[in-house]
Scaffold this active site. Structure first.
Site, PDB file in Angstrom:
ATOM      1  N   GLU A 193     -62.610  97.532  20.360  1.00 26.01           N
ATOM      2  CA  GLU A 193     -61.358  97.122  19.725  1.00 26.01           C
ATOM      3  C   GLU A 193     -60.140  97.310  20.629  1.00 26.01           C
ATOM      4  O   GLU A 193     -59.254  96.449  20.690  1.00 26.01           O
ATOM      5  CB  GLU A 193     -61.170  97.891  18.410  1.00 26.01           C
ATOM      6  CG  GLU A 193     -62.040  97.386  17.273  1.00 26.01           C
ATOM      7  CD  GLU A 193     -63.485  97.887  17.341  1.00 26.01           C
ATOM      8  OE1 GLU A 193     -64.267  97.532  16.446  1.00 26.01           O
ATOM      9  OE2 GLU A 193     -63.812  98.647  18.280  1.00 26.01           O
ATOM     10  N   GLU A 242     -69.641 100.490  14.197  1.00 24.06           N
ATOM     11  CA  GLU A 242     -68.996 101.144  13.054  1.00 24.06           C
ATOM     12  C   GLU A 242     -69.961 101.230  11.869  1.00 24.06           C
ATOM     13  O   GLU A 242     -70.065 102.284  11.230  1.00 24.06           O
ATOM     14  CB  GLU A 242     -67.720 100.393  12.683  1.00 24.06           C
ATOM     15  CG  GLU A 242     -66.682 100.439  13.792  1.00 24.06           C
ATOM     16  CD  GLU A 242     -65.262 100.502  13.297  1.00 24.06           C
ATOM     17  OE1 GLU A 242     -64.706 101.614  13.239  1.00 24.06           O
ATOM     18  OE2 GLU A 242     -64.714  99.425  12.963  1.00 24.06           O
TER      19      GLU A 242
END
Length: 267
Positions: free
Chosen positions: A141, A121
């Site tokens: 995730e 990210e």
């Protein structure tokens, strides 16, 4: 230079090098690391002598994502100055991860080893990406029933083809460096242990250019990304025309004619 427990800061010429420095945890994000990252980005923005930033990790790893226990502050003193910083600016961690902040200087990622979850990210907030051949990427995730809230559901499909973005987001599988390069997530794959060296070489090329032009080009690329072509071209003229009137532009053309390196003064 300033840093924190898990983030080291140094200058290499006109390049600021920020190193995620928690190798025993594969540089998983901690509160001190986030504060250090935030302060590093602010320093780069404020200091005109800094012309580029390199983000890397210590110990053969880039970043293995968030350390949820560390980020919760469990077992820490409520009066800890790091926690006080985060309380004073509830947006600080998003700025640190480049979700809510875009540095005005070019940011080059030098990746070795794991760059996954929160690491991938943060990577999406960088401009140029270089990785060792054993580096791995991925957004894990969903494997844990979580959501990649660091910006990936918005940014990733704007940076790589949509089908690859959705596959990465929905499968949660790891991507080797060669595949990450093939789909466009990173730009270069280099021998292991040389990503930082290559990043500094790239930074030196950027540093030799006119800083006003470099910063205007970066801003224009980002600011036109969501515009129509016609609106983007109009903004390009607004950003680009003033650069031609600068003393740096005159110096650049003069240096070319005189066959010498240009000396830029941000004027």
């Amino acid at each position: 230079m300033a840093g924190t427990e898990h983030l080291t800061v140094e200058r290499v010429g006109a390049t600021l090098v920020l190193t995620l420095d928690r190798p025993e945890a594969r540089n998983a994000l901690s509160l001190p690391m986030l504060v250090g990252l935030h302060d590093g980005w602010m320093l780069a923005d404020a200091d005109d002598a800094i012309r580029s930033v390199v983000l890397t990790g210590a110990g053969g790893a880039f970043c293995s994502g968030m350390d949820l226990k560390a980020l919760s502050g469990h077992g820490t003193d409520p009066g800890d100055p790091v926690r006080a910083r985060l309380k004073a600016d509830p947006d600080l961690h998003w700025k640190a991860m480049l979700r809510h902040h875009r540095p005005r200087k070019p940011v080059i990622a030098a990746v070795e080893g794991p760059c996954v979850a929160g690491g991938t990210e943060i990577l999406q907030g960088t401009d140029i990406r270089i990785a060792g051949e054993s580096a791995t990427f991925g957004l894990f995730e969903v494997r844990r029933g979580l959501f990649p809230i660091g910006g990936s559901t918005v940014r990733l499909a704007r940076q790589i083809p949509r089908t690859h973005a959705l596959e990465m987001l929905l499968t949660g599988r790891p991507y080797p460096a060669a595949e990450a390069a093939r789909i466009g997530l990173i730009g270069h794959v280099v021998p292991d242990g040389t990503a930082l060296e290559r990043a500094l070489e790239t930074a030196a090329l950027i540093n030799a250019n006119g800083p006003l032009a470099v910063e205007a080009v970066k801003a224009c690329v980002h600011d036109t990304a969501a515009l129509s072509e016609a609106d983007g071209l109009r903004l390009e003229l607004e950003r680009g025309r003033p650069i031609f009137d600068t003393a740096d532009a005159k110096e650049g053309t003069r240096a070319f004619a005189e066959k010498r390196p240009a000396v830029y003064r941000r004027a």
